[in-house]
Design a protein around this motif. Structure first.
Motif, PDB file in Angstrom:
ATOM      1  N   VAL A  67       0.834  -1.205   0.000  1.00  0.00           N
ATOM      2  CA  VAL A  67       0.000   0.000   0.000  1.00  0.00           C
ATOM      3  C   VAL A  67       0.869   1.256   0.000  1.00  0.00           C
ATOM      4  N   ALA A  68       1.961   1.229   0.771  1.00  0.00           N
ATOM      5  CA  ALA A  68       2.851   2.393   0.817  1.00  0.00           C
ATOM      6  C   ALA A  68       3.508   2.636  -0.530  1.00  0.00           C
ATOM      7  N   ARG A  69       3.933   1.546  -1.195  1.00  0.00           N
ATOM      8  CA  ARG A  69       4.549   1.717  -2.522  1.00  0.00           C
ATOM      9  C   ARG A  69       3.540   2.224  -3.543  1.00  0.00           C
ATOM     10  N   ALA A  70       2.303   1.695  -3.461  1.00  0.00           N
ATOM     11  CA  ALA A  70       1.282   2.166  -4.396  1.00  0.00           C
ATOM     12  C   ALA A  70       0.960   3.638  -4.166  1.00  0.00           C
ATOM     13  N   ARG A  71       0.909   4.041  -2.911  1.00  0.00           N
ATOM     14  CA  ARG A  71       0.639   5.444  -2.612  1.00  0.00           C
ATOM     15  C   ARG A  71       1.780   6.336  -3.094  1.00  0.00           C
ATOM     16  N   ALA A  72       3.012   5.881  -2.887  1.00  0.00           N
ATOM     17  CA  ALA A  72       4.157   6.668  -3.360  1.00  0.00           C
ATOM     18  C   ALA A  72       4.173   6.757  -4.883  1.00  0.00           C
ATOM     19  N   ARG A  73       3.791   5.676  -5.542  1.00  0.00           N
ATOM     20  CA  ARG A  73       3.763   5.696  -7.006  1.00  0.00           C
ATOM     21  C   ARG A  73       2.706   6.654  -7.520  1.00  0.00           C
ATOM     22  N   ILE A  74       1.524   6.640  -6.873  1.00  0.00           N
ATOM     23  CA  ILE A  74       0.468   7.562  -7.286  1.00  0.00           C
ATOM     24  C   ILE A  74       0.883   9.006  -7.037  1.00  0.00           C
ATOM     25  N   ALA A  75       1.528   9.243  -5.880  1.00  0.00           N
ATOM     26  CA  ALA A  75       1.995  10.593  -5.587  1.00  0.00           C
ATOM     27  C   ALA A  75       3.057  11.040  -6.584  1.00  0.00           C
ATOM     28  N   ARG A  86       4.666  14.362 -11.370  1.00  0.00           N
ATOM     29  CA  ARG A  86       5.138  14.474 -12.753  1.00  0.00           C
ATOM     30  C   ARG A  86       4.083  15.111 -13.652  1.00  0.00           C
ATOM     31  N   ALA A  87       2.807  14.986 -13.251  1.00  0.00           N
ATOM     32  CA  ALA A  87       1.748  15.555 -14.084  1.00  0.00           C
ATOM     33  C   ALA A  87       1.692  17.071 -13.982  1.00  0.00           C
TER      34      ALA A  87
END
Length: 421
Positions: A370-378, A383-384
């Protein structure tokens, strides 16, 4: 005798030295708070019919029943519409605070008050999941369920990092403010005689208030370590005891349900699952129910499998692998019940109760994912954001060469308030 004494000393040290099961307690905190929050939001349009003073189960009838069964509910303090609306919103906010782990000790108490008050207001609209949530809301008050996966844990980590850097932390103001406001409310309720249906919940509320005040006072003014260690030991004992009670409660639920099913003739002949699938109240998907009930073999396997899993589960706690297999089976069963029979909140409550037996290694891996997924989304969000087309280069500080960065730590946000509340 020496070996027995050594074993006992190790057990006592383990129970008093740390709050066991931090990930399991965090899971049940999130699960039960989320279940109750979803229920309150789902029934928000129907709140008047369920719990309102002018609902089918009127305020006067509820007052008569609670006077007889001595059940605690704050909704019986007055029959005003404004009080009901405010209390419902407070119950929602308390669920959100406990879900996020914000001021967990205070949030758990407010969560318990919200659950007990609403459920005891209309006792005829609940099911088995509400009974589980009713009990677990009381047990959560005694747990230290904000050690991980909470805003409290993140605030504590930031405070520890600030101490390591030698920074001085500001005094916690929000915790004492919450304590003072809730203490004043508790004094007013007690003085005006609102606690007229029993002594258990008022005694628990006063004990928690005194404990929070003592905890804050010792942390603020005590210079010796002994009082802090003593309070920490007491908190660990309460947490570990409550966690053991939650596990025993889950085992008792499955054991009694399984043994009662064995005595039923419909469960013995394997047709018990068939009949609920054809009740309009439990058939949100009639086509799916007809498809499942069309096979006698599936019905028999579902009936016998349910009984065997429920009876066997308490005994599988002595074997970790078998326990994990049955745990997955029970969670899948409750997921099927949520979809096929249309009982999502009952299933969520039971799945949360099952989660107390999940292995710590699995929960840690889940938290890391979950932490990695949250960091990836952030990271994608950052970048956007388009970079500015042109920005003037800042003027160098005195003694700093052009283009040279300021040393790390030159600009820091003020650390958040830290304290027990």
């Amino acid at each position: 005798m020496t070996r027995l004494s050594l074993t006992l000393s190790r057990g006592i040290a383990r129970v008093t030295g740390a709050a066991l099961g931090p990930y399991q307690s965090a899971v049940i905190r999130i699960g039960f708070a989320g279940t109750w929050l979803l229920f309150l939001l789902r029934e928000f349009p129907h709140r008047q019919e369920l719990y309102g003073p002018a609902g089918p189960w009127s305020w006067s009838l509820a007052k008569e029943l609670t006077a007889d069964n001595r059940a605690f509910t704050a909704l019986m303090w007055t029959d005003g519409q404004l009080w009901f609306e405010c209390f419902y919103v407070l119950a929602v906010l308390a669920s959100v605070a406990l879900l996020l782990g914000w001021r967990t000790r205070t949030a758990s108490v407010l969560f318990m008050v919200g659950v007990l008050s609403l459920q005891n207001r209309s006792v005829f609209v609940g099911d088995g999941g509400d009974n589980v949530l009713h009990l677990m809301s009381i047990y959560l008050v005694f747990t230290r369920c904000g050690q991980v996966w909470s805003l409290d844990a993140r605030r504590a980590e930031r405070a520890e990092a600030a101490r390591a850097r030698g920074e001085r932390l500001p005094a916690d103001r929000l915790g004492p403010a919450l304590w003072a406001v809730l203490g004043l409310a508790l004094v007013l309720v007690t003085v005006t005689g609102r606690f007229d249906n029993g002594w258990l919940i008022p005694a628990l509320l006063w004990t928690v208030l005194a404990g929070l005040g003592l905890w804050w006072a010792v942390g603020r003014w005590a210079t010796a370590r002994d009082p802090k260690i003593l309070l920490d030991v007491v908190a660990n004992i309460l947490h570990n005891g409550a966690l053991a009670v939650i596990m025993a409660e889950a085992c008792l639920i499955y054991a009694t349900a399984g043994w009662y099913k064995i005595q039923g003739s419909r469960w013995q002949d394997g047709t018990a699952v068939y009949y609920p699938l054809h009740l309009d109240y439990f058939s949100p998907w009639p086509g799916l129910a007809d498809l499942m009930s069309s096979s006698g073999t599936i019905m028999m396997i579902a009936a016998y499998g349910t009984v065997m899993v429920q009876v066997a589960f308490p005994f599988t706690l002595f074997n970790r692998r078998v326990k994990n297999v049955l745990l997955v089976a029970m969670m899948l069963e409750h997921a099927v019940i949520a979809v096929v029979l249309g009982l999502p909140f009952f299933s969520l409550a039971m799945i949360t109760a099952d989660a107390v037996f999940l292995p710590t290694s699995f929960l840690r891996r889940l938290g890391a994912l979950v932490a990695r997924a949250r960091a990836r989304i952030a990271g994608r969000g950052e970048r956007a954001v388009p970079a500015p087309r042109s920005s003037p280069e800042p003027e160098p500080e005195p003694g700093q060469e052009p283009g040279q960065e300021q040393p790390e730590g030159a600009e820091q946000d003020a650390p958040g308030a830290v304290g027990a509340a």
